[in-house]
Design a protein around this motif. Structure first.
Motif, short mmCIF file in Angstrom:
data_model
loop_
_atom_site.label_atom_id
_atom_site.label_comp_id
_atom_site.label_asym_id
_atom_site.label_seq_id
_atom_site.Cartn_x
_atom_site.Cartn_y
_atom_site.Cartn_z
N SER A 75 -88.47 -5.44 -17.40
CA SER A 75 -87.22 -5.74 -18.13
C SER A 75 -86.81 -4.56 -19.00
O SER A 75 -85.61 -4.24 -19.10
CB SER A 75 -87.40 -7.00 -18.98
OG SER A 75 -88.39 -6.81 -19.98
N SER A 127 -82.60 -0.80 -8.98
CA SER A 127 -81.85 -1.18 -10.18
C SER A 127 -80.61 -2.00 -9.81
O SER A 127 -80.31 -3.01 -10.46
CB SER A 127 -81.43 0.09 -10.94
OG SER A 127 -80.68 -0.25 -12.08
N VAL A 162 -85.31 -1.87 -16.77
CA VAL A 162 -83.93 -2.20 -16.39
C VAL A 162 -82.97 -1.86 -17.53
O VAL A 162 -81.89 -1.29 -17.31
CB VAL A 162 -83.81 -3.69 -16.02
CG1 VAL A 162 -82.35 -4.09 -15.85
CG2 VAL A 162 -84.58 -3.97 -14.73
N SER A 187 -80.22 -3.83 -7.12
CA SER A 187 -80.67 -5.12 -6.62
C SER A 187 -81.02 -6.07 -7.76
O SER A 187 -80.60 -7.24 -7.77
CB SER A 187 -81.88 -4.93 -5.70
OG SER A 187 -82.40 -6.18 -5.30
N LEU A 188 -81.75 -5.56 -8.76
CA LEU A 188 -82.13 -6.40 -9.89
C LEU A 188 -80.91 -6.78 -10.72
O LEU A 188 -80.81 -7.91 -11.22
CB LEU A 188 -83.16 -5.67 -10.76
CG LEU A 188 -84.56 -5.53 -10.16
CD1 LEU A 188 -85.44 -4.71 -11.09
CD2 LEU A 188 -85.18 -6.90 -9.91
N GLU A 189 -79.98 -5.85 -10.87
CA GLU A 189 -78.78 -6.17 -11.66
C GLU A 189 -77.97 -7.26 -10.99
O GLU A 189 -77.38 -8.11 -11.67
CB GLU A 189 -77.93 -4.91 -11.84
CG GLU A 189 -76.71 -5.14 -12.71
CD GLU A 189 -75.96 -3.86 -13.00
OE1 GLU A 189 -74.77 -3.94 -13.40
OE2 GLU A 189 -76.56 -2.78 -12.86
N GLN A 209 -79.20 -9.71 -9.28
CA GLN A 209 -79.88 -10.97 -9.49
C GLN A 209 -79.83 -11.43 -10.95
O GLN A 209 -79.69 -12.62 -11.25
CB GLN A 209 -81.35 -10.84 -9.05
CG GLN A 209 -81.51 -10.57 -7.57
CD GLN A 209 -82.95 -10.30 -7.18
OE1 GLN A 209 -83.82 -10.15 -8.03
NE2 GLN A 209 -83.21 -10.24 -5.89
#
Length: 378
Positions: free
Chosen positions: A195, A208, A198, A210-212, A214
């Protein structure tokens, strides 16, 4: 003439040695309260929320230690049912909402936290129950809570609850609790580190993005604001409960709850590096207490898995912003570290694999050590 001395009670768990976990807990929680006041005095913050959270953890822990030494299985079962009921009451508006990976802003963070703690309590009760007729019902309760987490629309919460249930099932085969608890602590560190990465945009671009997608752009923007505030006020922080006033993203939002939806980042932004260290110390104290607990290894690992899942949910959501969640965390930890009450005249019991007393077959079920031999008049 005296009667033969009774055989000592057997034990199958680590005996709790001394009061080091209790002393450490008092020091850590006291430090959290004092530092919140210091940070607030330096920057004009509002420490009431932190003080309430400390009080909730303390009260829950004390209740768990007391009830866990008297009626552990019953207390854990009631806690599981109450947690499920509280989650349903908190998430009525979100029930059946479209599935999302991150915990959406609002009461869904509380729902996820309550379901994780309810699943942990149900699994602790099922693991420790000695009556064959009771254990299946408790496992069914744990599975019901898992299904409820999915129906409430948070895949993150569902994964956390499912992880608690699976870890509880696997804990029965673990013999070294220290290794299991160390693994859980490593998971927490990885989630917190991810976290933070990120927020600092330190991850590779593909990962980055992809996580953003989600986590949602709004949540990532809140995290970035928190990281910037932490850099501006590294020691004292910007002051407790001031993130919502200082974050550009939060001030532009009409439905912001004033938190960055990440407990470690909120601590860093509002209370500086010392606040982050104290938050980590609280988690470390809970893990240390479980490592020294007189309870059986499966029970302590189950409680550790639930607290780790809660830490993971709190790292990407606002679960710890709710008093019911912090009190529930303290209650579960207290249950899993309670010392059983040994009734006078109680003899050894060999009816279960752990040779525990059937009167205390719950989270505090295993005997901490042998009693001295007693003599009686002829």
């Amino acid at each position: 003439m005296t009667a033969p001395a009774e055989p000592p009670l057997e034990r199958s768990v680590v005996r709790e040695r001394g009061s080091a976990p209790d002393v450490l807990g008092a020091a850590v929680l006291g430090g959290c309260a004092v530092w919140a006041l210091i940070s607030a005095a330096g920057n004009g913050g509002r420490p009431e929320g932190v003080l309430l959270a400390v009080l909730a953890v303390t009260a829950g822990y004390a209740c768990g230690r007391i009830s866990g030494s008297l009626v552990p299985v019953a207390t854990a079962s009631v806690t599981a049912v109450a947690g499920l009921a509280a989650a349903i009451a908190s998430g009525q508006e979100g029930f059946g909402m479209a599935l999302s990976v991150g915990t959406p802003p609002g009461d869904t963070g509380a729902v996820a936290g309550l379901l994780v703690l309810a699943a942990g309590a149900a699994c602790c009760a099922a693991t420790a129950a000695r009556l064959p007729a009771v254990r299946p019902a408790l496992w069914l309760l744990a599975l019901t809570i898992t299904g409820a987490a999915l129906l409430f629309g948070s895949i993150a919460g569902f994964i956390a609850v499912l992880g608690v249930v699976l870890c509880s099932l696997a804990a029965a085969r673990v013999r070294r609790r220290a290794a299991g608890l160390a693994g859980l602590a490593l998971v927490t560190a990885l989630v917190v580190g991810a976290s933070w990465a990120v927020a600092e945009q330190a991850l590779p671009e593909g990962l980055s993005v992809s996580l953003e997608g989600q986590l949602t752009h709004y949540r990532v923007a809140l995290w970035q604001d928190a990281a910037e505030l932490a850099k501006e006020h590294p020691l004292l922080g910007s002051g407790p409960d001031r993130f919502g006033d200082l974050s550009p993203t939060a001030t532009r939002s009409l439905d912001s709850d004033g938190t960055p939806h990440s407990a470690p980042l909120q601590q860093a932004a509002e209370q500086g590096v010392v606040g982050v260290v104290l938050l980590g110390a609280v988690y470390g104290w809970l893990m240390y207490g479980l490592a020294r607990s007189a309870c059986s290894t499966p029970v302590t690992l189950t409680a550790g898995a639930a607290l780790t899942a809660l830490a993971a949910v709190a790292s990407v959501g606002n679960a710890l912003s709710f008093t019911s969640v912090t009190a529930g965390a303290g209650l579960l930890a207290g249950l899993a570290t309670a010392r059983p009450e040994i009734k006078p005249g109680a003899g050894p019991d060999h009816s279960s694999p752990g040779h525990s007393s059937p009167d205390h077959g719950g989270p505090g079920s295993d005997d901490p050590g042998p009693d001295p031999a007693r003599t009686a008049p002829a």
